[in-house]
Design an enzyme around this catalytic site. Structure first.
Site, PDB file in Angstrom:
ATOM      1  N   ASP A 169       4.168 -53.054  43.041  1.00 30.03           N
ATOM      2  CA  ASP A 169       3.315 -53.214  41.855  1.00 30.03           C
ATOM      3  C   ASP A 169       3.265 -51.908  41.068  1.00 30.03           C
ATOM      4  O   ASP A 169       2.791 -50.898  41.565  1.00 30.03           O
ATOM      5  CB  ASP A 169       1.907 -53.614  42.320  1.00 30.03           C
ATOM      6  CG  ASP A 169       0.977 -53.977  41.179  1.00 30.03           C
ATOM      7  OD1 ASP A 169       1.457 -54.176  40.047  1.00 30.03           O
ATOM      8  OD2 ASP A 169      -0.243 -54.071  41.432  1.00 30.03           O
ATOM      9  N   GLY A 170       3.751 -51.978  39.813  1.00 29.58           N
ATOM     10  CA  GLY A 170       3.653 -50.829  38.920  1.00 29.58           C
ATOM     11  C   GLY A 170       4.994 -50.339  38.418  1.00 29.58           C
ATOM     12  O   GLY A 170       5.869 -50.004  39.211  1.00 29.58           O
ATOM     13  N   GLY A 171       5.158 -50.343  37.105  1.00 27.86           N
ATOM     14  CA  GLY A 171       6.369 -49.787  36.504  1.00 27.86           C
ATOM     15  C   GLY A 171       7.644 -50.565  36.770  1.00 27.86           C
ATOM     16  O   GLY A 171       8.746 -50.003  36.699  1.00 27.86           O
ATOM     17  N   ASP A 227      -5.337 -58.246  37.962  1.00 28.44           N
ATOM     18  CA  ASP A 227      -5.915 -56.961  38.342  1.00 28.44           C
ATOM     19  C   ASP A 227      -7.403 -56.984  38.025  1.00 28.44           C
ATOM     20  O   ASP A 227      -7.788 -56.945  36.857  1.00 28.44           O
ATOM     21  CB  ASP A 227      -5.219 -55.831  37.577  1.00 28.44           C
ATOM     22  CG  ASP A 227      -3.771 -55.699  38.004  1.00 28.44           C
ATOM     23  OD1 ASP A 227      -3.545 -55.459  39.205  1.00 28.44           O
ATOM     24  OD2 ASP A 227      -2.871 -55.869  37.166  1.00 28.44           O
ATOM     25  N   GLY A 279       4.479 -56.123  34.932  1.00 32.43           N
ATOM     26  CA  GLY A 279       3.341 -56.035  34.030  1.00 32.43           C
ATOM     27  C   GLY A 279       3.802 -55.807  32.615  1.00 32.43           C
ATOM     28  O   GLY A 279       4.416 -56.683  31.990  1.00 32.43           O
ATOM     29  N   SER A 287       1.855 -59.864  36.062  1.00 32.41           N
ATOM     30  CA  SER A 287       0.513 -59.302  35.888  1.00 32.41           C
ATOM     31  C   SER A 287       0.160 -59.404  34.411  1.00 32.41           C
ATOM     32  O   SER A 287       0.893 -58.910  33.547  1.00 32.41           O
ATOM     33  CB  SER A 287       0.517 -57.833  36.324  1.00 32.41           C
ATOM     34  OG  SER A 287      -0.575 -57.163  35.723  1.00 32.41           O
ATOM     35  N   PHE A 339      -4.238 -48.665  35.572  1.00 35.63           N
ATOM     36  CA  PHE A 339      -3.699 -48.875  34.234  1.00 35.63           C
ATOM     37  C   PHE A 339      -2.280 -49.436  34.285  1.00 35.63           C
ATOM     38  O   PHE A 339      -1.521 -49.131  35.226  1.00 35.63           O
ATOM     39  CB  PHE A 339      -3.685 -47.555  33.435  1.00 35.63           C
ATOM     40  CG  PHE A 339      -5.068 -47.050  33.180  1.00 35.63           C
ATOM     41  CD1 PHE A 339      -5.787 -47.458  32.069  1.00 35.63           C
ATOM     42  CD2 PHE A 339      -5.685 -46.207  34.093  1.00 35.63           C
ATOM     43  CE1 PHE A 339      -7.093 -47.026  31.856  1.00 35.63           C
ATOM     44  CE2 PHE A 339      -6.994 -45.766  33.902  1.00 35.63           C
ATOM     45  CZ  PHE A 339      -7.695 -46.173  32.776  1.00 35.63           C
ATOM     46  N   GLY A 340      -1.953 -50.226  33.285  1.00 36.64           N
ATOM     47  CA  GLY A 340      -0.586 -50.691  33.133  1.00 36.64           C
ATOM     48  C   GLY A 340       0.242 -49.629  32.432  1.00 36.64           C
ATOM     49  O   GLY A 340      -0.275 -48.574  32.030  1.00 36.64           O
ATOM     50  N   HIS A 362      -5.832 -59.077  42.735  1.00 38.00           N
ATOM     51  CA  HIS A 362      -5.656 -57.696  43.193  1.00 38.00           C
ATOM     52  C   HIS A 362      -6.997 -57.004  42.948  1.00 38.00           C
ATOM     53  O   HIS A 362      -7.322 -56.650  41.809  1.00 38.00           O
ATOM     54  CB  HIS A 362      -4.506 -57.047  42.404  1.00 38.00           C
ATOM     55  CG  HIS A 362      -4.241 -55.637  42.795  1.00 38.00           C
ATOM     56  ND1 HIS A 362      -3.319 -54.843  42.142  1.00 38.00           N
ATOM     57  CD2 HIS A 362      -4.776 -54.851  43.765  1.00 38.00           C
ATOM     58  CE1 HIS A 362      -3.309 -53.646  42.699  1.00 38.00           C
ATOM     59  NE2 HIS A 362      -4.191 -53.625  43.686  1.00 38.00           N
ATOM     60  N   HIS A 380      -0.494 -62.501  38.765  1.00 40.55           N
ATOM     61  CA  HIS A 380      -1.184 -61.406  39.457  1.00 40.55           C
ATOM     62  C   HIS A 380      -2.313 -60.928  38.543  1.00 40.55           C
ATOM     63  O   HIS A 380      -2.058 -60.554  37.391  1.00 40.55           O
ATOM     64  CB  HIS A 380      -0.138 -60.305  39.684  1.00 40.55           C
ATOM     65  CG  HIS A 380      -0.638 -59.034  40.264  1.00 40.55           C
ATOM     66  ND1 HIS A 380      -0.503 -58.724  41.595  1.00 40.55           N
ATOM     67  CD2 HIS A 380      -1.241 -57.955  39.698  1.00 40.55           C
ATOM     68  CE1 HIS A 380      -1.000 -57.526  41.827  1.00 40.55           C
ATOM     69  NE2 HIS A 380      -1.458 -57.034  40.689  1.00 40.55           N
TER      70      HIS A 380
HETATM   71  C1  DX5 Z   1      -2.185 -51.290  38.051  1.00 37.37           C
HETATM   72  C2  DX5 Z   1      -1.981 -52.731  38.366  1.00 37.37           C
HETATM   73  C3  DX5 Z   1      -0.658 -53.342  38.069  1.00 37.37           C
HETATM   74  C4  DX5 Z   1      -0.266 -53.326  36.626  1.00 37.37           C
HETATM   75  C5  DX5 Z   1       1.213 -53.286  36.567  1.00 37.37           C
HETATM   76  O1  DX5 Z   1      -3.481 -50.961  38.447  1.00 37.37           O
HETATM   77  O2  DX5 Z   1      -2.224 -52.954  39.743  1.00 37.37           O
HETATM   78  O3  DX5 Z   1      -0.638 -54.687  38.549  1.00 37.37           O
HETATM   79  O4  DX5 Z   1      -0.695 -54.463  35.931  1.00 37.37           O
HETATM   80  O5  DX5 Z   1       1.536 -53.038  35.255  1.00 37.37           O
HETATM   81  P1  DX5 Z   1       2.863 -52.256  34.851  1.00 37.37           P
HETATM   82  O6  DX5 Z   1       4.006 -53.134  35.231  1.00 37.37           O
HETATM   83  O7  DX5 Z   1       2.694 -52.085  33.385  1.00 37.37           O
HETATM   84  O8  DX5 Z   1       2.878 -50.971  35.600  1.00 37.37           O
HETATM   85 ZN    ZN Z   2      -1.944 -55.026  40.397  1.00 40.44          ZN
END
Ligand code: DX5
Ligand code: ZN
Length: 200
Positions: A173-175, A34, A195, A7, A141-142, A65, A32
């Site tokens: 997806d996420g963290g 967002d 991400g 991402s 948010f990332g 996404h 990916h």
């Molecule tokens: C959050 C997004 C994720 C994000 C993941 O809304 O859908 O795709 O980019 O980022 P990280 O890995 O930093 O959580």
């Molecule tokens: Zn995403």
């Protein structure tokens, strides 16, 4: 073999070209994106024009996404910009209609399940789904902390897929980072979406 998508939400936009090349060389499966509209989530990110430009840099698959209201209105736009996988959130749309439409366009129909949603919201549409994205953070948010409750959800979804002999991949997806990726894999994840941990 587990697949890895990158991402670019937290990547430095002035460096996209180099970043995409590097991630391709490191063996990432795809990218990916967002897409955020400031309504469904309180943030803005990406659009079809940017994706179309980045499309010239790699042949790897792109996932859109759609973290937006009324994603059905924009499916064509993101497919035309070069995305092969389209992900929608059930609470933003007529899920059955969008999943069917995505498939008619020869793209993969993907649905994202937010942390507060149960699998029940998608159970009756399983035959229309190619990929399920389990959100391990709240969308928007990332750089948020991985929610370990998502592991049980991944496990349950995987069990339903196997019991019913369905061909659906499960993404998370996420963290995701070098620690959480193993937890996700242990519980049955097929596709990891990385991400901010890629860009620290
Ligand atoms: C959050 C997004 C994720 C994000 C993941 O809304 O859908 O795709 O980019 O980022 P990280 O890995 O930093 O959580
Ligand atoms: Zn995403």
């Amino acid at each position: 073999m587990v697949k890895k998508y990158a991402s670019l939400l937290s990547a430095d936009a002035s460096d996209y070209k180099k970043i995409i090349r590097d991630l391709e060389q490191r063996g990432f499966t795809g990218f990916h994106f967002d897409i955020m509209d400031g309504h469904f989530v309180k943030n803005f990110a990406f659009n079809a024009t940017i994706i179309k430009s980045l499309r010239k840099l790699t042949k790897l698959p792109f996932q859109a996404h759609l973290e937006i209201e009324n994603p059905g209105e924009y499916i064509d736009m993101f497919i035309d910009s070069g995305c092969q996988i389209i992900t929608v959130h059930p609470q933003t749309c007529n899920l059955e209609r969008e999943l069917r439409y995505i498939r008619t366009k020869n793209a993969l129909a993907s649905v994202a399940i937010d942390p507060e949603l149960e699998i029940d919201v998608i159970k009756r549409y399983m035959s229309l789904i190619d990929n399920i994205v389990v959100m391990s953070v709240y969308p928007g948010f990332g750089n948020q902390k991985f929610n370990e409750k998502s592991l049980k959800k991944i496990k349950n979804i995987k069990r339903i897929i196997e019991e019913n002999d369905l061909e659906i991949t499960v993404s998370v997806d996420g963290g995701i980072d070098s620690k959480t990726e193993y937890l996700a894999i242990e519980n049955g994840t097929d596709i990891l979406i990385f991400g901010s941990s890629l860009f620290e």
